[in-house]
Design a protein around this motif. Sequence first.
Motif, mmCIF file in Angstrom:
data_model
loop_
_atom_site.group_PDB
_atom_site.id
_atom_site.type_symbol
_atom_site.label_atom_id
_atom_site.label_comp_id
_atom_site.label_asym_id
_atom_site.label_seq_id
_atom_site.Cartn_x
_atom_site.Cartn_y
_atom_site.Cartn_z
ATOM 1 N N ALA A 44 72.528 -14.146 58.766
ATOM 2 C CA ALA A 44 72.619 -15.556 58.376
ATOM 3 C C ALA A 44 71.646 -16.425 59.164
ATOM 4 O O ALA A 44 71.113 -17.404 58.625
ATOM 5 C CB ALA A 44 74.048 -16.055 58.585
ATOM 6 N N LEU A 45 71.419 -16.099 60.425
ATOM 7 C CA LEU A 45 70.546 -16.924 61.259
ATOM 8 C C LEU A 45 69.069 -16.716 60.946
ATOM 9 O O LEU A 45 68.250 -17.576 61.240
ATOM 10 C CB LEU A 45 70.805 -16.633 62.740
ATOM 11 C CG LEU A 45 72.151 -17.135 63.266
ATOM 12 C CD1 LEU A 45 72.385 -16.602 64.677
ATOM 13 C CD2 LEU A 45 72.209 -18.650 63.244
ATOM 14 N N ASP A 46 68.720 -15.577 60.374
ATOM 15 C CA ASP A 46 67.325 -15.283 60.032
ATOM 16 C C ASP A 46 67.050 -15.762 58.612
ATOM 17 O O ASP A 46 67.273 -15.039 57.654
ATOM 18 C CB ASP A 46 67.066 -13.774 60.149
ATOM 19 C CG ASP A 46 65.636 -13.425 59.798
ATOM 20 O OD1 ASP A 46 64.723 -14.125 60.254
ATOM 21 O OD2 ASP A 46 65.448 -12.439 59.057
ATOM 22 N N THR A 47 66.612 -17.002 58.486
ATOM 23 C CA THR A 47 66.349 -17.549 57.164
ATOM 24 C C THR A 47 64.845 -17.649 56.939
ATOM 25 O O THR A 47 64.088 -18.011 57.833
ATOM 26 C CB THR A 47 66.985 -18.937 56.997
ATOM 27 O OG1 THR A 47 66.532 -19.784 58.053
ATOM 28 C CG2 THR A 47 68.498 -18.847 57.036
ATOM 29 N N THR A 48 64.442 -17.302 55.746
ATOM 30 C CA THR A 48 63.022 -17.364 55.413
ATOM 31 C C THR A 48 62.597 -18.816 55.248
ATOM 32 O O THR A 48 63.366 -19.665 54.814
ATOM 33 C CB THR A 48 62.741 -16.586 54.115
ATOM 34 O OG1 THR A 48 63.601 -17.080 53.091
ATOM 35 C CG2 THR A 48 62.966 -15.110 54.300
ATOM 36 N N GLY A 49 61.384 -19.078 55.618
ATOM 37 C CA GLY A 49 60.834 -20.419 55.481
ATOM 38 C C GLY A 49 61.074 -21.306 56.687
ATOM 39 O O GLY A 49 60.509 -22.385 56.783
ATOM 40 N N GLU A 50 61.912 -20.884 57.604
ATOM 41 C CA GLU A 50 62.160 -21.663 58.814
ATOM 42 C C GLU A 50 61.396 -21.046 59.974
ATOM 43 O O GLU A 50 61.053 -19.870 59.961
ATOM 44 C CB GLU A 50 63.660 -21.684 59.153
ATOM 45 C CG GLU A 50 64.487 -22.515 58.207
ATOM 46 C CD GLU A 50 65.936 -22.609 58.665
ATOM 47 O OE1 GLU A 50 66.257 -22.167 59.774
ATOM 48 O OE2 GLU A 50 66.733 -23.136 57.891
ATOM 49 N N LYS A 51 61.166 -21.868 60.988
ATOM 50 C CA LYS A 51 60.504 -21.382 62.190
ATOM 51 C C LYS A 51 61.430 -20.387 62.893
ATOM 52 O O LYS A 51 62.609 -20.656 63.083
ATOM 53 C CB LYS A 51 60.202 -22.556 63.114
ATOM 54 C CG LYS A 51 59.502 -22.166 64.386
ATOM 55 C CD LYS A 51 59.278 -23.391 65.264
ATOM 56 C CE LYS A 51 58.778 -22.920 66.608
ATOM 57 N NZ LYS A 51 59.507 -23.550 67.696
ATOM 58 N N ALA A 52 60.889 -19.244 63.267
ATOM 59 C CA ALA A 52 61.676 -18.215 63.954
ATOM 60 C C ALA A 52 62.033 -18.694 65.354
ATOM 61 O O ALA A 52 61.168 -19.136 66.113
ATOM 62 C CB ALA A 52 60.894 -16.918 64.022
ATOM 63 N N GLU A 53 63.317 -18.630 65.684
ATOM 64 C CA GLU A 53 63.793 -18.993 67.012
ATOM 65 C C GLU A 53 64.772 -17.921 67.498
ATOM 66 O O GLU A 53 65.976 -18.147 67.521
ATOM 67 C CB GLU A 53 64.468 -20.357 66.985
ATOM 68 C CG GLU A 53 63.538 -21.489 66.597
ATOM 69 C CD GLU A 53 64.220 -22.830 66.686
ATOM 70 O OE1 GLU A 53 64.389 -23.312 67.822
ATOM 71 O OE2 GLU A 53 64.595 -23.359 65.643
#
Length: 178
Positions: A44-53
Amino acid sequence: MSDRADQVRSESVARRWITRHRPLEQSLFGGIYGLVLASALVAALDTTGEKAEPGPDALWVLLTALASGAAHGYAHVIAQRASDDGAATTSRLRSVLAEWPLVAAVLPTVALLLAAAAGWWSEATAVDVALLFNTVALFGWGAWAARTSGHGWPSSCLAGGLDMLIGLVIIVADTLIK
């Protein structure tokens, strides 16, 4: 004649080892629950299109596991309080602390995310490896539990495979949602 005696002796030695190293029900529950929780969270935390944190994601996985373990342990305390006299005892504190397997089960996922935060690989790779690791670990926990309860290898592998299905469902859902 000697071969048969050696085979029987080695089977009894193996059975004694398995019985001695039987996982506690609480450890099985916490371990499996923690693996499923870590898989669902990391997916759930690994979403495409968002900056990887990956650093903050690792912290969220760990904090969620701690909160889940504390909530589950505290639910046991409340249930004990409702059925007993309501006095606080050390056994109630032990109920909360007994949730450590849940937290321990998320640590490999947290470590993989922290390795991504250190730049060893991308967060997407860490997520993929965590999902794969957790799925294989679910198989291992399921097979181990079945073996220690006296099942043979075929039925133990089947039990492990059924536990592994939970991880596969999370992987498929993660793929379909993205």
